[in-house]
Design a protein around this motif. Structure first.
Motif, PDB file in Angstrom:
ATOM      1  N   LEU A 344      63.708  14.096  22.548  1.00 18.08           N
ATOM      2  CA  LEU A 344      65.129  14.719  21.508  1.00 18.08           C
ATOM      3  C   LEU A 344      65.778  15.664  20.834  1.00 18.08           C
ATOM      4  CD1 LEU A 344      65.532  11.837  19.566  1.00 18.08           C
ATOM      5  CD2 LEU A 344      65.042  13.912  18.106  1.00 18.08           C
ATOM      6  N   MET A 345      64.305  16.704  20.486  1.00 18.98           N
ATOM      7  CA  MET A 345      64.700  17.438  20.157  1.00 18.98           C
ATOM      8  C   MET A 345      65.033  18.793  20.708  1.00 18.98           C
ATOM      9  SD  MET A 345      61.138  17.733  17.889  1.00 18.98           S
ATOM     10  CE  MET A 345      61.011  19.423  16.993  1.00 18.98           C
ATOM     11  N   ASP A 346      65.012  18.664  22.397  1.00 23.19           N
ATOM     12  CA  ASP A 346      65.584  19.869  23.103  1.00 23.19           C
ATOM     13  C   ASP A 346      66.982  19.284  23.205  1.00 23.19           C
ATOM     14  OD1 ASP A 346      63.484  21.419  22.295  1.00 23.19           O
ATOM     15  OD2 ASP A 346      62.434  20.924  24.254  1.00 23.19           O
ATOM     16  N   SER A 538      57.134  -3.083  25.636  1.00 27.98           N
ATOM     17  CA  SER A 538      55.938  -4.655  24.741  1.00 27.98           C
ATOM     18  C   SER A 538      56.850  -4.574  23.339  1.00 27.98           C
ATOM     19  CB  SER A 538      54.858  -3.694  24.521  1.00 27.98           C
ATOM     20  OG  SER A 538      53.986  -4.032  23.653  1.00 27.98           O
ATOM     21  N   ASN A 539      56.307  -5.238  22.586  1.00 30.25           N
ATOM     22  CA  ASN A 539      57.471  -5.422  22.001  1.00 30.25           C
ATOM     23  C   ASN A 539      56.349  -5.421  20.518  1.00 30.25           C
ATOM     24  OD1 ASN A 539      59.448  -7.234  23.237  1.00 30.25           O
ATOM     25  ND2 ASN A 539      58.344  -9.538  22.671  1.00 30.25           N
ATOM     26  N   THR A 540      55.487  -4.683  20.662  1.00 29.83           N
ATOM     27  CA  THR A 540      54.355  -4.417  19.877  1.00 29.83           C
ATOM     28  C   THR A 540      53.940  -3.479  19.651  1.00 29.83           C
ATOM     29  OG1 THR A 540      52.704  -5.469  20.565  1.00 29.83           O
ATOM     30  CG2 THR A 540      53.604  -6.977  19.208  1.00 29.83           C
ATOM     31  N   ILE A 541      54.230  -2.084  20.695  1.00 27.05           N
ATOM     32  CA  ILE A 541      53.319  -1.053  20.652  1.00 27.05           C
ATOM     33  C   ILE A 541      54.896  -0.351  21.400  1.00 27.05           C
ATOM     34  CG2 ILE A 541      51.297  -1.730  21.196  1.00 27.05           C
ATOM     35  CD1 ILE A 541      52.069  -1.057  24.404  1.00 27.05           C
ATOM     36  N   GLU A 542      54.763   0.707  21.208  1.00 25.41           N
ATOM     37  CA  GLU A 542      56.152   2.238  21.331  1.00 25.41           C
ATOM     38  C   GLU A 542      57.252   2.092  20.935  1.00 25.41           C
ATOM     39  OE1 GLU A 542      55.077   3.200  25.774  1.00 25.41           O
ATOM     40  OE2 GLU A 542      53.397   2.739  25.489  1.00 25.41           O
ATOM     41  N   PRO A 543      57.381   1.869  19.327  1.00 24.57           N
ATOM     42  CA  PRO A 543      58.582   1.647  18.732  1.00 24.57           C
ATOM     43  C   PRO A 543      59.811   2.791  19.235  1.00 24.57           C
ATOM     44  CG  PRO A 543      57.034   2.334  17.868  1.00 24.57           C
ATOM     45  CD  PRO A 543      56.550   2.713  18.362  1.00 24.57           C
ATOM     46  N   PHE A 544      59.624   3.861  20.223  1.00 23.48           N
ATOM     47  CA  PHE A 544      60.800   5.003  19.878  1.00 23.48           C
ATOM     48  C   PHE A 544      61.193   4.607  21.526  1.00 23.48           C
ATOM     49  CE2 PHE A 544      62.291   9.211  20.711  1.00 23.48           C
ATOM     50  CZ  PHE A 544      62.036  10.156  19.298  1.00 23.48           C
ATOM     51  N   VAL A 545      62.793   5.164  20.157  1.00 24.90           N
ATOM     52  CA  VAL A 545      63.617   4.802  21.840  1.00 24.90           C
ATOM     53  C   VAL A 545      64.944   5.777  22.045  1.00 24.90           C
ATOM     54  CG1 VAL A 545      65.754   3.509  23.379  1.00 24.90           C
ATOM     55  CG2 VAL A 545      63.397   1.872  21.822  1.00 24.90           C
ATOM     56  N   ALA A 546      65.378   6.685  22.994  1.00 19.66           N
ATOM     57  CA  ALA A 546      66.094   7.775  23.035  1.00 19.66           C
ATOM     58  C   ALA A 546      66.089   7.944  24.465  1.00 19.66           C
ATOM     59  CB  ALA A 546      65.317   9.438  22.069  1.00 19.66           C
ATOM     60  N   PRO A 547      67.399   7.314  25.429  1.00 22.61           N
ATOM     61  CA  PRO A 547      67.557   7.207  26.827  1.00 22.61           C
ATOM     62  C   PRO A 547      67.980   8.586  27.005  1.00 22.61           C
ATOM     63  CG  PRO A 547      68.566   4.837  25.631  1.00 22.61           C
ATOM     64  CD  PRO A 547      67.854   6.184  24.331  1.00 22.61           C
ATOM     65  N   SER A 548      67.782   8.759  28.328  1.00 27.11           N
ATOM     66  CA  SER A 548      68.179   9.937  29.161  1.00 27.11           C
ATOM     67  C   SER A 548      69.890  10.024  29.015  1.00 27.11           C
ATOM     68  CB  SER A 548      67.213  10.186  30.114  1.00 27.11           C
ATOM     69  OG  SER A 548      67.481   9.605  30.810  1.00 27.11           O
ATOM     70  N   SER A 549      69.759   8.785  29.567  1.00 25.41           N
ATOM     71  CA  SER A 549      71.467   8.789  29.597  1.00 25.41           C
ATOM     72  C   SER A 549      72.488   9.382  28.834  1.00 25.41           C
ATOM     73  CB  SER A 549      71.523   7.241  30.150  1.00 25.41           C
ATOM     74  OG  SER A 549      71.400   6.289  29.222  1.00 25.41           O
ATOM     75  N   GLY A 550      71.715   8.857  27.674  1.00 25.39           N
ATOM     76  CA  GLY A 550      72.398   9.803  26.486  1.00 25.39           C
ATOM     77  C   GLY A 550      72.196  10.621  25.791  1.00 25.39           C
ATOM     78  N   GLY A 551      71.070  11.547  26.675  1.00 25.07           N
ATOM     79  CA  GLY A 551      72.069  12.875  26.572  1.00 25.07           C
ATOM     80  C   GLY A 551      69.944  12.853  25.626  1.00 25.07           C
ATOM     81  N   TYR A 552      69.140  11.967  25.357  1.00 23.60           N
ATOM     82  CA  TYR A 552      68.406  11.605  24.380  1.00 23.60           C
ATOM     83  C   TYR A 552      68.719  11.309  22.779  1.00 23.60           C
ATOM     84  CZ  TYR A 552      65.454  12.870  28.742  1.00 23.60           C
ATOM     85  OH  TYR A 552      64.621  13.124  29.390  1.00 23.60           O
ATOM     86  N   PHE A 553      69.877  11.388  22.794  1.00 24.08           N
ATOM     87  CA  PHE A 553      70.286  10.352  21.890  1.00 24.08           C
ATOM     88  C   PHE A 553      69.344   8.717  21.377  1.00 24.08           C
ATOM     89  CE2 PHE A 553      73.225   7.811  18.637  1.00 24.08           C
ATOM     90  CZ  PHE A 553      72.925   9.317  17.656  1.00 24.08           C
TER      91      PHE A 553
END
Length: 599
Positions: A344-346, A538-553
């Motif tokens: 996401l940062m890069d 999972s619904n209870t772990i790993e809450p971060f989402v930034a899909p590569s298909s959207g440029g990690y937006f």
């Protein structure tokens, strides 16, 4: 006898001719010689009069090369005078200065050429409107000999250009030749250039577009769009424009200009051929001198008393910053040194120099101390003054480390801390807030969802989205809550999850109101093991989402949370990635304008 007689006659004839010649051409009186005058000036050696007032006197005409070939006898040649046909001026030899002098000035006439390709008419030209100081020829020249110059530009449409001055240096330079007069007709005029009396032929010719009198129109400033990328030290080009919507009430020309802010400005002119809503383009010029946001004031020449000014902001690319990561370097991206949080940062979609980048920024230089740096290694790294420090699971700074971090913050450093260890959090907060009574406690577990405040804040409401009143989600461990804070902070979330009925007290997320410090009580705030940034199942772990298909937006995780308090499992949405992207955008801005390396 015959010979003597002939000789006498010849002598008499010559004497008569000399007398006649002398009467007509010259007289000698008191040591003065006069030509065409019987009374030469007594103070002159030679007094020349034009009998019919239609003739002059010529002295030797030499090129500058020929003049310089004269072998000077210094004592005897003081005042020796010639006409220099190279510079079209009288020259004389000066004994005192031991050089040839020009009566046109000490420097004489300059020698230069005009660069037609970089010569243009500046300003707006309107039929019946007098030219002002904004109307001039911007002329590029290459000077090979310093000296005086005169440049003119003429048209057949009621206005012209004229400028004179002195070139004090050789080489390429630009001069402004001011305009005067009033355009008489709506047309395109070719400007005839002359430099030091010599015609300058430009192909194509320097031209001026004379517009009709201004029409009546209104500007829609709120919809104006700044196009292109703006970078300190880089001259604006054809991509740097402002698209300005206007509503035209009556036909005519338009001239829209802006002020100059930090070295850049915009202008546009033309003629409206239809009424109604339409877009016009203002072209940029100049070179940005700072990364400050530039509020550009747009001014129009609209007739009819309609509003003629408004503003638009220009964002300049921020130079690259250094980021120090502390935490586990795993695929989960705990410290943003790896995983989707690093992507996401890069991503230039998010932080880049393209026209579509969300934050106009040259990118990051990443370094990492790993998960367990020594106190000495931490101190050395912080003394190197990284712009931003990001802390993630499972780094546990002791009281000494916390003191180093507090000192770094007090020097305008930036720390984003995502921690879920009670001792770690307590050490940090006691050092940063200088309060030994601050305490920490374990809160709710995996899948807990926390409501975000409605505070208008650059992290809650930033360039990547407005998450005020929405939620963030706890990862696999246990949230840490802070108690005992009384002031100096902006709360983002409290200890009570929305999907739990167990009472909790304290704060689970905040920003220091005076130091560049942001904290959330979860070390797995950035967790996502999918390298492509897609939602982990999972619904209870790993809450971060930034899909590569959207440029990690960054986007919300749409199904998250453990069941409780009326919420079903996965029945909530969390905004961890959007919050993090806003944190980084805030940190970049703080580093540029109020960071440790701006002191």
């Amino acid at each position: 006898m015959k010979t003597n007689s002939t000789t006498a006659k010849v002598k008499a004839l010559l004497l008569a001719m000399l007398l006649v010649f002398g009467q007509f051409y010259s007289q000698i009186q008191n040591g003065s010689v006069g030509i065409n005058t019987s009374s030469p000036n007594v103070n002159s050696v030679l007094d020349v009069v034009s009998g019919s007032n239609n003739k002059g006197i010529l002295i030797p005409r030499l090129t500058e090369t020929q003049r310089n070939a004269i072998v000077i006898n210094r004592p005897q040649d003081d005042g020796l005078t010639i006409y220099n046909i190279t510079e079209d001026c009288l020259n004389y030899w000066s004994l005192a200065d031991n050089e040839w002098k020009s009566v046109c000035g000490q420097l004489g006439k300059a020698v230069f050429t005009v660069d037609c390709s970089n010569t243009k008419a500046m300003g707006t030209y309107v039929k019946g409107r007098d030219l002002t100081t904004s109307n001039y020829l911007d002329i590029s020249v290459n000077v090979t000999k310093i000296g005086n110059y005169t440049i003119s530009g003429t048209t057949i449409n009621g206005y012209n250009f004229y400028g004179t001055g002195t070139f004090l240096n050789t080489g390429t330079q630009t001069i402004q030749v001011t305009g005067q007069g009033t355009p008489q007709n709506v047309q395109t005029d070719d400007v005839s250039l002359s430099a030091n009396g010599n015609a300058v032929t430009c192909t194509p010719a320097v031209s001026v577009n004379v517009l009709s009198p201004a029409g009546s129109y209104t500007m829609s400033c709120g919809s104006a769009i700044a196009n292109g990328v703006y970078k300190v030290g880089t001259a604006l080009n054809s991509s740097n424009t402002i698209t300005l919507p206007v509503n035209v009430a009556s036909l005519g020309s338009y001239t829209i200009t802006t002020n100059t802010v930090d070295g850049i400005s915009f202008r546009g002119s033309g003629t409206f051929t239809s009424t109604g809503n339409q877009n016009i383009t203002l072209n940029g010029t100049g070179t940005p001198s700072s990364t400050a946001v530039k509020t550009i004031t747009i001014t129009s020449d609209s007739q009819g008393g309609v509003p003629t000014t408004c503003n638009v902001n220009i964002i300049v690319v921020i130079p690259k910053k250094t980021v120090l990561h502390i935490g586990l370097e795993t695929a989960y991206g705990y410290s943003a040194f790896t995983g989707p949080s690093r992507s996401l940062m890069d991503s230039p979609t998010n932080f880049g120099t393209t026209a579509s980048s969300i934050v106009k920024y040259e990118g990051f230089t990443h370094t990492s101390l790993g998960n367990s740096p020594s106190s000495a290694a931490l101190q050395t790294a912080l003394n190197a003054k990284p712009d931003i420090v990001i802390i993630g699971y499972s780094y546990t700074p002791n009281a000494t480390d916390a003191g180093y971090l507090a000192s770094y913050l007090n020097r305008k450093g930036i720390v984003i801390a995502l921690t879920d260890d009670t001792g770690t959090a307590q050490n940090l907060f006691r050092a940063i807030f200088s309060d030994p009574t601050i305490s920490t406690s374990n809160g709710s577990g995996a899948g807990s969802v926390y409501a975000l405040s409605n505070t208008d804040d650059p992290i809650l409401n930033g360039p990547f989205g407005d998450v005020r009143g929405k939620n963030w989600g706890e990862d696999a461990s246990t949230t840490i809550n802070i108690s005992g804070l009384t002031s100096g902070f902006i709360p983002y979330s409290y200890a009570q999850p929305i999907n739990s009925t167990t009472a909790r007290t304290g704060i689970s997320g905040l920003r220091n109101s005076s130091l560049n410090f942001v904290w959330f009580g979860d070390g797995g705030f950035l967790s996502n093991e999918n390298a492509n940034g897609n939602p982990y199942s999972s619904n209870t772990i790993e809450p971060f989402v930034a899909p590569s298909s959207g440029g990690y937006f960054p986007v919300q995780k749409a199904t998250y949370g453990s069941a409780g308090n009326g919420y079903s499992a996965g029945g909530m949405q969390v905004q961890n990635s959007i919050l993090f992207a806003n944190m980084i955008a805030w940190a970049v801005k703080q580093a540029e304008f109020s960071g440790i390396n701006t002191q």
